[in-house]
Design an enzyme around this catalytic site. Structure first.
Site, short mmCIF file in Angstrom:
data_model
loop_
_atom_site.label_atom_id
_atom_site.label_comp_id
_atom_site.label_asym_id
_atom_site.label_seq_id
_atom_site.Cartn_x
_atom_site.Cartn_y
_atom_site.Cartn_z
N HIS A 1 -3.33 1.64 8.17
CA HIS A 1 -4.12 1.12 7.33
C HIS A 1 -4.35 -0.02 8.07
O HIS A 1 -3.52 -0.95 8.38
CB HIS A 1 -3.85 0.78 5.81
CG HIS A 1 -4.54 -0.32 5.25
ND1 HIS A 1 -5.97 -0.34 5.28
CD2 HIS A 1 -4.24 -1.62 4.98
CE1 HIS A 1 -6.57 -1.21 4.87
NE2 HIS A 1 -5.69 -2.09 4.46
N GLU B 1 0.91 -1.12 -0.01
CA GLU B 1 -0.11 0.00 0.15
C GLU B 1 0.95 1.12 0.03
O GLU B 1 0.43 2.50 0.28
CB GLU B 1 -0.95 -0.02 1.24
CG GLU B 1 -1.98 -1.34 1.19
CD GLU B 1 -3.09 -1.09 0.28
OE1 GLU B 1 -2.88 -0.35 -0.54
OE2 GLU B 1 -3.86 -2.18 0.28
N HIS C 1 -7.72 -3.45 9.38
CA HIS C 1 -8.97 -4.16 9.02
C HIS C 1 -9.82 -4.26 10.21
O HIS C 1 -9.90 -5.36 10.79
CB HIS C 1 -8.53 -5.29 8.31
CG HIS C 1 -7.68 -5.46 7.25
ND1 HIS C 1 -7.25 -6.54 6.54
CD2 HIS C 1 -7.27 -4.50 6.37
CE1 HIS C 1 -6.38 -6.38 5.52
NE2 HIS C 1 -6.52 -5.02 5.42
N HIS D 1 -12.91 -3.40 2.80
CA HIS D 1 -11.36 -3.57 2.83
C HIS D 1 -10.96 -3.09 4.16
O HIS D 1 -10.51 -3.95 4.95
CB HIS D 1 -10.69 -2.93 1.88
CG HIS D 1 -9.23 -3.12 1.82
ND1 HIS D 1 -8.39 -2.84 0.85
CD2 HIS D 1 -8.25 -3.84 2.59
CE1 HIS D 1 -7.03 -3.21 1.05
NE2 HIS D 1 -7.06 -3.69 2.40
P1 13P Z 1 1.04 -5.68 2.99
O1 13P Z 1 1.64 -6.97 3.78
O2 13P Z 1 1.59 -5.28 1.64
O3 13P Z 1 1.29 -4.29 3.77
O4 13P Z 1 -0.44 -5.66 2.76
C1 13P Z 1 -1.46 -5.69 3.85
C2 13P Z 1 -2.46 -5.05 3.50
O5 13P Z 1 -3.36 -4.85 4.35
C3 13P Z 1 -3.29 -4.66 2.00
O6 13P Z 1 -4.04 -4.03 1.91
ZN ZN Z 2 -5.38 -4.07 3.67
#
Ligand code: 13P
Ligand code: ZN
Length: 269
Positions: free
Chosen positions: A142, A119, A144, A214
């Site tokens: 970022h 990302e 989840h 996402h």
């Molecule tokens: P990375 O392992 O490349 O950081 O990706 C994790 C992710 O959440 C992608 O949206």
């Molecule tokens: Zn992600």
């Protein structure tokens, strides 16, 4: 093993804060496998010794030209690395990169040649935007978060500020500690430049934005504060879902109570 953090206490504090947050993300169940990523602009902690460190990777393209990032340095979670591992070993599951003078490419300089998160286009475009507008924000996250992502599977929550107002009304603190609310970005391919561009646009009005189905992308002065904003929003989503599970639509605070909060806490909107 020698580390860029050795004898640099301020930089070590910054990276250790990333490790602490990575542990929380795992504990909360927001970081399955390699899920989520963190970058921190560490340029203010960079001295001449760091500036002269040789590259330990080939030159890599960012995929965008980001003029404000010339000469900047970032700590980045490594792609495919796990938050639960980063919590213990931040410099083995992440690395420090230097943006090159063309503002379109970077090299890894420490500690190990761990390739940055997939990302990176979104993270670096956001840092470029933040510097450009003179923001004090240095960290981007970022992750989840389960209940916030669940909300985005319902069409009505994707309409502008519907989720924001719902989440604010679940408990007074959410508006106080996430005063700009939750922006919404329609589904885009993870890691794409299109998602990076949409993220910057939405960050003009929000500190936390939702990538539909996402995860969230949050910015703040440091990574702990970015985490806190997501945490209060997700807590509200949990309260909403708990009430629904008890079989009723939660009442939510009234518009009057929300207004009272806005004035008492001197909030922007
Ligand atoms: P990375 O392992 O490349 O950081 O990706 C994790 C992710 O959440 C992608 O949206
Ligand atoms: Zn992600």
């Amino acid at each position: 093993m020698k580390s860029i953090l050795d004898n640099r206490p301020a930089l070590a504090v910054e990276v250790n804060r990333v490790a602490e947050v990575a542990g929380y993300l795992w504990q909360k169940g927001w970081a399955e496998r390699n899920g989520g990523n963190i970058t921190v602009n560490i340029t203010e902690h960079v001295d001449d010794v760091i500036r002269n460190l040789p590259a330990i990777s080939e030159v890599k393209q960012i995929g965008a030209i980001l003029p404000h990032l010339k000469g900047c340095y970032f700590y980045c979670k490594g792609t495919n690395m796990r938050m639960r591992d980063l919590a213990r070993f931040p410099m083995e599951n992440g690395s420090v990169i230097r943006i090159l003078d063309d503002c379109a490419s970077y090299v890894i300089i420490a500690d190990a040649p761990v390739r940055p998160t997939s990302e990176l286009p979104s993270h670096l475009s956001v840092h470029n935007y933040l510097i450009g507008k003179g923001s004090p924000y240095k960290a981007s996250l970022h992750t989840h978060p389960i209940e916030l992502i669940a909300l985005t599977h319902g069409k009505k929550f994707l309409e502008k500020d519907v989720a924001t107002n719902l989440l604010w009304s679940m408990i007074p603190e959410t508006k106080a500690f996430c005063p700009r609310g939750l922006g919404i970005i329609p589904y885009q391919l993870p890691g794409s430049v299109e998602m990076a561009e949409a993220t910057i646009q939405e960050l003009a009005d929000y500190d936390v934005v939702m990538w539909e189905k996402h995860g969230v992308f949050a910015v703040d002065c440091d990574i702990m504060q970015a985490f806190d904003q997501v945490d209060v929003l997700n807590k509200s989503a949990q309260i909403y879902i708990s009430a629904k599970n008890m079989g009723f639509e939660p009442e939510g605070m009234s518009q009057e109570q929300m207004k009272e909060m806005t004035v008492a806490f001197n909030l922007p909107k």
